[in-house]
Motif scaffolding. Structure first.
Motif, PDB file in Angstrom:
ATOM      1  N   THR A 263       0.767  -1.189  -0.086  1.00  0.00           N
ATOM      2  CA  THR A 263      -0.059  -0.004   0.158  1.00  0.00           C
ATOM      3  C   THR A 263       0.941   1.422  -0.174  1.00  0.00           C
ATOM      4  O   THR A 263       0.600   2.173  -0.831  1.00  0.00           O
ATOM      5  CB  THR A 263      -1.058   0.044   1.304  1.00  0.00           C
ATOM      6  N   ILE A 264       1.815   1.381   0.741  1.00  0.00           N
ATOM      7  CA  ILE A 264       2.793   2.531   1.024  1.00  0.00           C
ATOM      8  C   ILE A 264       3.418   2.685  -0.404  1.00  0.00           C
ATOM      9  O   ILE A 264       3.635   3.881  -0.832  1.00  0.00           O
ATOM     10  CB  ILE A 264       3.732   2.178   2.138  1.00  0.00           C
ATOM     11  N   GLY A 265       3.940   1.489  -0.985  1.00  0.00           N
ATOM     12  CA  GLY A 265       4.502   1.636  -2.240  1.00  0.00           C
ATOM     13  C   GLY A 265       3.671   2.171  -3.309  1.00  0.00           C
ATOM     14  O   GLY A 265       4.293   2.947  -4.204  1.00  0.00           O
ATOM     15  N   GLN A 266       2.552   2.049  -3.436  1.00  0.00           N
ATOM     16  CA  GLN A 266       1.593   2.587  -4.360  1.00  0.00           C
ATOM     17  C   GLN A 266       1.468   4.124  -4.072  1.00  0.00           C
ATOM     18  O   GLN A 266       1.601   4.916  -5.059  1.00  0.00           O
ATOM     19  CB  GLN A 266       0.190   1.789  -4.245  1.00  0.00           C
ATOM     20  N   TRP A 267       1.313   4.638  -2.721  1.00  0.00           N
ATOM     21  CA  TRP A 267       1.296   5.983  -2.666  1.00  0.00           C
ATOM     22  C   TRP A 267       2.988   6.479  -3.091  1.00  0.00           C
ATOM     23  O   TRP A 267       2.817   7.833  -3.266  1.00  0.00           O
ATOM     24  CB  TRP A 267       1.277   6.069  -1.129  1.00  0.00           C
ATOM     25  N   TYR A 268       3.746   5.803  -2.832  1.00  0.00           N
ATOM     26  CA  TYR A 268       5.273   6.545  -3.112  1.00  0.00           C
ATOM     27  C   TYR A 268       5.159   6.658  -4.869  1.00  0.00           C
ATOM     28  O   TYR A 268       5.385   7.668  -5.356  1.00  0.00           O
ATOM     29  CB  TYR A 268       6.260   5.354  -3.087  1.00  0.00           C
ATOM     30  N   GLU A 269       4.789   5.663  -5.794  1.00  0.00           N
ATOM     31  CA  GLU A 269       4.927   5.729  -6.889  1.00  0.00           C
ATOM     32  C   GLU A 269       3.695   6.688  -7.682  1.00  0.00           C
ATOM     33  O   GLU A 269       3.872   7.507  -8.576  1.00  0.00           O
ATOM     34  CB  GLU A 269       4.531   4.385  -7.736  1.00  0.00           C
ATOM     35  N   MET A 270       2.455   6.771  -7.032  1.00  0.00           N
ATOM     36  CA  MET A 270       1.429   7.720  -7.661  1.00  0.00           C
ATOM     37  C   MET A 270       1.477   8.948  -7.335  1.00  0.00           C
ATOM     38  O   MET A 270       0.718   9.935  -7.322  1.00  0.00           O
ATOM     39  CB  MET A 270       0.260   7.109  -7.019  1.00  0.00           C
ATOM     40  N   GLY A 271       2.620   9.407  -6.419  1.00  0.00           N
ATOM     41  CA  GLY A 271       3.066  10.770  -6.189  1.00  0.00           C
ATOM     42  C   GLY A 271       2.260  11.468  -4.981  1.00  0.00           C
ATOM     43  O   GLY A 271       2.413  12.605  -4.708  1.00  0.00           O
ATOM     44  N   VAL A 272       1.670  10.541  -4.195  1.00  0.00           N
ATOM     45  CA  VAL A 272       1.031  10.973  -3.014  1.00  0.00           C
ATOM     46  C   VAL A 272       1.865  11.802  -1.907  1.00  0.00           C
ATOM     47  O   VAL A 272       1.667  12.638  -1.198  1.00  0.00           O
ATOM     48  CB  VAL A 272       0.289   9.831  -2.180  1.00  0.00           C
ATOM     49  N   MET A 273       3.281  11.200  -1.964  1.00  0.00           N
ATOM     50  CA  MET A 273       4.222  11.846  -0.984  1.00  0.00           C
ATOM     51  C   MET A 273       5.044  12.870  -1.989  1.00  0.00           C
ATOM     52  O   MET A 273       5.953  13.361  -0.984  1.00  0.00           O
ATOM     53  CB  MET A 273       4.982  10.674  -0.439  1.00  0.00           C
ATOM     54  N   ASP A 274       4.630  13.371  -2.873  1.00  0.00           N
ATOM     55  CA  ASP A 274       5.400  14.544  -3.663  1.00  0.00           C
ATOM     56  C   ASP A 274       4.382  15.667  -3.447  1.00  0.00           C
ATOM     57  O   ASP A 274       4.220  16.225  -4.613  1.00  0.00           O
ATOM     58  CB  ASP A 274       5.800  14.002  -5.137  1.00  0.00           C
ATOM     59  N   PHE A 275       3.797  15.988  -2.427  1.00  0.00           N
ATOM     60  CA  PHE A 275       3.373  17.238  -2.081  1.00  0.00           C
ATOM     61  C   PHE A 275       3.854  18.635  -2.502  1.00  0.00           C
ATOM     62  O   PHE A 275       5.264  18.428  -1.920  1.00  0.00           O
ATOM     63  CB  PHE A 275       2.404  17.395  -0.841  1.00  0.00           C
ATOM     64  N   ARG A 276       3.289  19.408  -2.950  1.00  0.00           N
ATOM     65  CA  ARG A 276       3.852  20.663  -3.257  1.00  0.00           C
ATOM     66  C   ARG A 276       3.082  22.077  -2.992  1.00  0.00           C
ATOM     67  O   ARG A 276       2.513  22.583  -3.921  1.00  0.00           O
ATOM     68  CB  ARG A 276       4.409  20.763  -4.882  1.00  0.00           C
ATOM     69  N   PRO A 277       2.796  22.345  -1.765  1.00  0.00           N
ATOM     70  CA  PRO A 277       1.907  23.350  -1.251  1.00  0.00           C
ATOM     71  C   PRO A 277       2.391  24.675  -1.670  1.00  0.00           C
ATOM     72  O   PRO A 277       3.526  24.920  -2.115  1.00  0.00           O
ATOM     73  CB  PRO A 277       2.017  23.057   0.250  1.00  0.00           C
ATOM     74  N   GLU A 278       1.521  25.679  -1.946  1.00  0.00           N
ATOM     75  CA  GLU A 278       1.752  26.812  -2.227  1.00  0.00           C
ATOM     76  C   GLU A 278       2.648  27.556  -1.152  1.00  0.00           C
ATOM     77  O   GLU A 278       3.529  28.403  -1.109  1.00  0.00           O
ATOM     78  CB  GLU A 278       0.718  27.700  -2.412  1.00  0.00           C
ATOM     79  N   THR A 279       2.292  27.187   0.236  1.00  0.00           N
ATOM     80  CA  THR A 279       3.160  27.701   1.347  1.00  0.00           C
ATOM     81  C   THR A 279       3.246  26.633   2.302  1.00  0.00           C
ATOM     82  O   THR A 279       2.685  25.450   2.410  1.00  0.00           O
ATOM     83  CB  THR A 279       2.421  28.897   2.118  1.00  0.00           C
ATOM     84  N   SER A 280       4.428  26.505   3.035  1.00  0.00           N
ATOM     85  CA  SER A 280       4.975  25.510   3.922  1.00  0.00           C
ATOM     86  C   SER A 280       5.557  26.318   5.087  1.00  0.00           C
ATOM     87  O   SER A 280       5.761  27.482   5.240  1.00  0.00           O
ATOM     88  CB  SER A 280       5.684  24.490   3.309  1.00  0.00           C
ATOM     89  N   LEU A 281       5.478  25.445   6.212  1.00  0.00           N
ATOM     90  CA  LEU A 281       6.010  26.328   7.453  1.00  0.00           C
ATOM     91  C   LEU A 281       7.724  26.310   7.280  1.00  0.00           C
ATOM     92  O   LEU A 281       8.310  27.093   7.839  1.00  0.00           O
ATOM     93  CB  LEU A 281       5.899  25.081   8.537  1.00  0.00           C
TER      94      LEU A 281
END
Length: 302
Positions: A263-281
């Motif tokens: 499951t985690i592997g799918q999220w890696y490959e599908m870009g779930v963990m490549d978030f690019r917010p307009e602003t961050s801390l």
């Protein structure tokens, strides 16, 4: 200076957060836990209050009695071994009911999920339930932290962490890798020590965004693999698991593997963990520098 109550502050992310807030010397910190722990309380230098999360009224009264202005939840958003669900919703309700409590950081510490992820992992549904409870709150300013995957796992035990050892994608001690998908999709990694520093610093911000993003480092798995090989000066045995294979619940077994890897592997490959917010801390608190993957590997394995 405000009173800060850290729920789940005796382990994993929570303990790192407690230590980071205490280190600032700016706030009165206490831990909300299921049981008292005098020895750990003395070690951390903060009181540990035994609370009943199922009793919303009593918990709200405890928050008032101890003048807890801000609640930070590091409750593990997974069922217990006995099947008991985390009491995040009840904590939110108690904080909202407390006349003294004005802010809450809800437990997330992960990635930006969509409703499509609910069927893939129980923690996602629990986090959505907490989000619904936050929307019903009438007296709370709230945020949740999105920080990607915990970088800690690839530095344990050489780099300090309270996270439990977990093997995922790169089994560095055994010079082995099972790369998810192509290995070319970027993934955000943040070490819990950096997450804790940002939480501590965010307590001084005048206002919070509904979601607080932290980006420790962003690398692809192929880049992570290259860095690991360069750091250890050795070539890894490498396999690639396609997205189709992952969707079938199949993964290449690593010497130190765990069950939820597909499951985690799918999220890696599908870009779930490549978030690019307009602003961050990272933008709001530029004085805080984060640990990078290369630095972690050099500290742990060079």
């Amino acid at each position: 200076m405000v009173g800060v109550g850290v729920a789940g502050g005796t382990g994993h992310v929570g303990r790192a957060i407690v230590e980071a807030i205490v280190a600032t010397g700016k706030h009165e910190v206490l831990i909300l836990g299921r049981t008292a722990n005098p020895q750990l309380s003395a070690e951390l230098g903060v009181p540990i209050l035994a609370v009943d999360y199922t009793n919303v009224d009593a918990l709200a009264k405890t928050l008032e009695e101890h003048k807890v202005h801000t609640v930070v939840s590091a409750i593990l958003m997974m069922p217990s071994p006995s099947g008991e669900l985390p009491k995040e919703v009840e904590l939110i309700q108690a904080a909202d009911k407390s006349r003294f409590t004005k802010r809450i950081i809800s437990s997330d510490w992960g990635v930006p999920h969509t409703k499509e992820h609910i069927s893939q992992h129980i923690s996602v549904k629990l986090k959505f339930d907490a989000e619904k409870a936050l929307k019903k709150a009438t007296s709370l300013e709230s945020t949740k932290f999105i920080n990607g995957y915990f970088m800690d796992y690839w530095g344990i035990p050489q780099v300090k962490s309270y996270m439990p050892p977990t093997t995922m994608v790169l089994d560095i001690p055994n010079n082995t890798a099972a790369i998810t998908g192509s290995g070319n999709t970027p993934v955000v990694f943040t070490h819990t020590s950096d997450i804790a520093k940002f939480v501590a610093a965010s307590l001084d911000l005048e206002s919070w965004d509904a979601v607080s993003y932290i980006i420790g480092d962003r690398v692809t798995w192929n880049e992570f693999l290259r860095l690991a090989e360069e750091t250890k000066r050795t070539k890894f045995t490498v396999a690639y698991d396609s997205l189709e294979k992952l969707q079938k619940g199949q993964v290449t077994e690593l010497p130190g593997h765990v069950a939820f890897a597909a499951t985690i592997g799918q999220w890696y490959e599908m870009g779930v963990m490549d978030f690019r917010p307009e602003t961050s801390l990272n933008d709001c608190l530029p004085q805080l520098q984060t640990l990078k993957v290369k630095e972690l590997l050099e500290k742990a394995w060079q």
